[in-house]
Design a protein around this motif. Structure first.
Motif, short mmCIF file in Angstrom:
data_model
loop_
_atom_site.label_atom_id
_atom_site.label_comp_id
_atom_site.label_asym_id
_atom_site.label_seq_id
_atom_site.Cartn_x
_atom_site.Cartn_y
_atom_site.Cartn_z
N TYR A 235 0.84 -1.20 0.00
CA TYR A 235 0.00 0.00 0.00
C TYR A 235 0.88 1.25 0.00
O TYR A 235 1.99 1.26 0.52
N ASP A 236 0.37 2.30 -0.60
CA ASP A 236 1.13 3.52 -0.85
C ASP A 236 0.85 4.62 0.15
O ASP A 236 1.68 5.52 0.33
N MET A 237 -0.33 4.61 0.77
CA MET A 237 -0.74 5.63 1.73
C MET A 237 -1.49 4.96 2.87
O MET A 237 -2.17 3.94 2.65
N VAL A 238 -1.41 5.54 4.06
CA VAL A 238 -2.22 5.07 5.19
C VAL A 238 -2.72 6.28 5.97
O VAL A 238 -1.99 7.25 6.15
N ILE A 239 -3.97 6.21 6.39
CA ILE A 239 -4.57 7.26 7.22
C ILE A 239 -4.98 6.68 8.56
O ILE A 239 -5.31 5.50 8.68
N TRP A 240 -4.93 7.54 9.57
CA TRP A 240 -5.50 7.26 10.90
C TRP A 240 -6.54 8.36 11.10
O TRP A 240 -6.25 9.41 11.69
N PRO A 241 -7.77 8.17 10.61
CA PRO A 241 -8.67 9.31 10.37
C PRO A 241 -9.18 10.05 11.60
O PRO A 241 -9.27 11.28 11.57
N VAL A 242 -9.53 9.35 12.66
CA VAL A 242 -10.23 9.99 13.78
C VAL A 242 -9.42 9.88 15.07
O VAL A 242 -9.89 10.26 16.14
N SER A 243 -8.21 9.37 15.00
CA SER A 243 -7.44 9.09 16.22
C SER A 243 -7.23 10.34 17.07
O SER A 243 -7.38 10.29 18.30
N SER A 244 -6.85 11.45 16.44
CA SER A 244 -6.59 12.67 17.22
C SER A 244 -7.85 13.14 17.93
O SER A 244 -7.80 13.57 19.10
N LEU A 245 -8.98 13.06 17.27
CA LEU A 245 -10.24 13.49 17.89
C LEU A 245 -10.64 12.55 19.03
O LEU A 245 -11.11 13.00 20.07
N ARG A 246 -10.45 11.25 18.83
CA ARG A 246 -10.81 10.29 19.89
C ARG A 246 -10.02 10.57 21.17
O ARG A 246 -10.57 10.55 22.28
N VAL A 247 -8.71 10.83 21.01
CA VAL A 247 -7.87 11.09 22.17
C VAL A 247 -8.28 12.40 22.84
O VAL A 247 -8.41 12.48 24.07
N ALA A 248 -8.52 13.45 22.04
CA ALA A 248 -8.92 14.74 22.59
C ALA A 248 -10.26 14.63 23.30
O ALA A 248 -10.45 15.19 24.39
N ASN A 249 -11.21 13.93 22.69
CA ASN A 249 -12.54 13.79 23.30
C ASN A 249 -12.48 13.05 24.63
O ASN A 249 -13.18 13.41 25.59
N LYS A 250 -11.66 12.01 24.69
CA LYS A 250 -11.57 11.24 25.93
C LYS A 250 -10.97 12.11 27.04
O LYS A 250 -11.41 12.06 28.20
N ALA A 251 -9.97 12.93 26.69
CA ALA A 251 -9.36 13.81 27.68
C ALA A 251 -10.36 14.84 28.18
O ALA A 251 -10.43 15.14 29.38
N GLN A 252 -11.16 15.39 27.28
CA GLN A 252 -12.19 16.36 27.68
C GLN A 252 -13.24 15.71 28.57
O GLN A 252 -13.71 16.32 29.54
N GLU A 253 -13.60 14.49 28.26
CA GLU A 253 -14.57 13.76 29.08
C GLU A 253 -14.07 13.61 30.51
O GLU A 253 -14.82 13.82 31.47
N ARG A 254 -12.80 13.27 30.65
CA ARG A 254 -12.22 13.13 32.00
C ARG A 254 -12.19 14.48 32.72
O ARG A 254 -12.45 14.55 33.93
N LEU A 255 -11.86 15.54 31.98
CA LEU A 255 -11.82 16.87 32.59
C LEU A 255 -13.19 17.27 33.14
O LEU A 255 -13.31 17.69 34.31
N TYR A 256 -14.23 17.12 32.35
CA TYR A 256 -15.57 17.55 32.79
C TYR A 256 -16.06 16.68 33.95
O TYR A 256 -16.70 17.19 34.88
N ALA A 257 -15.74 15.39 33.91
CA ALA A 257 -16.13 14.51 35.02
C ALA A 257 -15.44 14.94 36.31
O ALA A 257 -16.04 14.93 37.40
N GLU A 258 -14.18 15.31 36.21
CA GLU A 258 -13.44 15.76 37.39
C GLU A 258 -13.99 17.08 37.92
O GLU A 258 -14.08 17.28 39.15
#
Length: 303
Positions: A235-258
């Motif tokens: 294969y010539d190209m690879v994408i990780w399409p939503v990884s950055s958003l998933r990590v950011a969203n999980k961090a925000q979820e922890r922040l608001y819960a705290e």
């Protein structure tokens, strides 16, 4: 250094830089960047290109990925990511936002916003994430017409055709569609939601000479593979399409819960980007230096 104040601004259009990167040895790694900050961080990490996912765009707007955002809304994200990073950007064009004329409008809009490449998919609206069930496909001839329209409308944009046919038509159907899309003007093929290494290998074998894009999304149907493993599969190209958003969203979820739990952010501070790190990433001092270097205009005294 942020793009606006960088001293090494690119001297070639984004599509030309995308093609040049794709021509180099090794697989072209395109991490998802869901906004300008993510783009800057990916660039600082050493990536030479980025991907803008429709699922990431809609999710950060609080919407599902069902093809309900507009061309202009996508262009807003393209502009901020391209301007922030200066890197070649591959954009998710969903189904093209309509038929042939709509596809042509999308291509021109994305090019003007700064995109390097776009992929179009052969689903029907309401389209779904490629890793969900019950996807409805367009007729191959109708999708080929969209690809031809995109190729006609572009100035230099790199055109990729995505096919979701493997789930319902098998590899045979996906490969047949891919060949038709290449004949219509696609420069690469994105076979979506392949479920085994063997399927990736078979698609590669049956499309000799065609550039191929692999999608390494989490929580989907594709087995977890590294960029090197995709490269070894041809294969010539690879994408990780939503990884950055998933990590950011999980961090925000922890922040608001705290905050609800304790009324304080103290426990989250070790997980935060510091003020100094933020200013370094966005180039605050460089902008201030640029601002001070500009001589203010002075109106002449009346004679």
């Amino acid at each position: 250094m942020p793009y606006l104040v960088a001293n090494d601004l690119p001297d070639r259009p984004a599509p030309a830089r995308f093609r040049a990167a794709l021509a180099r040895p090794g697989i072209y790694r395109l991490p998802g960047a869901h906004n300008g900050m993510a783009a800057l961080q990916a660039k600082a990490a050493g990536f030479g290109g980025l991907y803008l996912s429709g699922a990431a765009m809609t999710a950060q707007m609080g919407l599902p990925d069902l093809g309900i955002i507009t061309v202009d809304e996508v262009a807003f994200f393209i502009r901020q990511i391209a301007r922030a990073s200066g890197l070649p950007l591959l954009v998710d064009g969903d189904t093209g936002y309509g038929e042939a004329l709509n596809v042509m409008h999308m291509v021109r809009t994305f090019e003007e916003a700064g995109a390097a490449a776009v992929h179009l998919e052969d689903q029907l609206l309401p389209k779904k994430c490629g890793h969900l069930n019950d996807k409805k496909l367009a007729r191959p001839e109708d999708m080929a017409a969209k690809i031809a329209a995109a190729a006609r409308a572009r100035r230099d944009l790199f055109i990729i055709a995505r096919t979701d046919a493997a789930a319902s038509e098998g590899i045979e159907g996906a490969v047949a569609r891919a060949k038709l899309y290449v004949e219509a003007g696609a420069e690469a093929i994105f076979p979506e939601a392949l479920t085994s290494v063997e399927m990736f290998r078979e698609v590669r074998a049956r499309l000799p000479g065609v550039k191929l894009l692999a999608n390494m999304t989490e929580f989907g149907r594709t087995p977890s593979l590294t960029a090197t493993e995709f490269q070894e599969l041809g294969y010539d190209m690879v994408i990780w399409p939503v990884s950055s958003l998933r990590v950011a969203n999980k961090a925000q979820e922890r922040l608001y819960a705290e905050l609800v739990r304790s009324g304080s952010t103290a426990r989250q501070i070790p997980e935060m980007q510091t003020r100094a790190e933020l200013y370094e990433t966005i180039g605050l001092n460089a902008y201030e230096t640029l601002d001070r270097s500009i001589v203010a205009s002075v109106a002449p005294e009346p004679v």
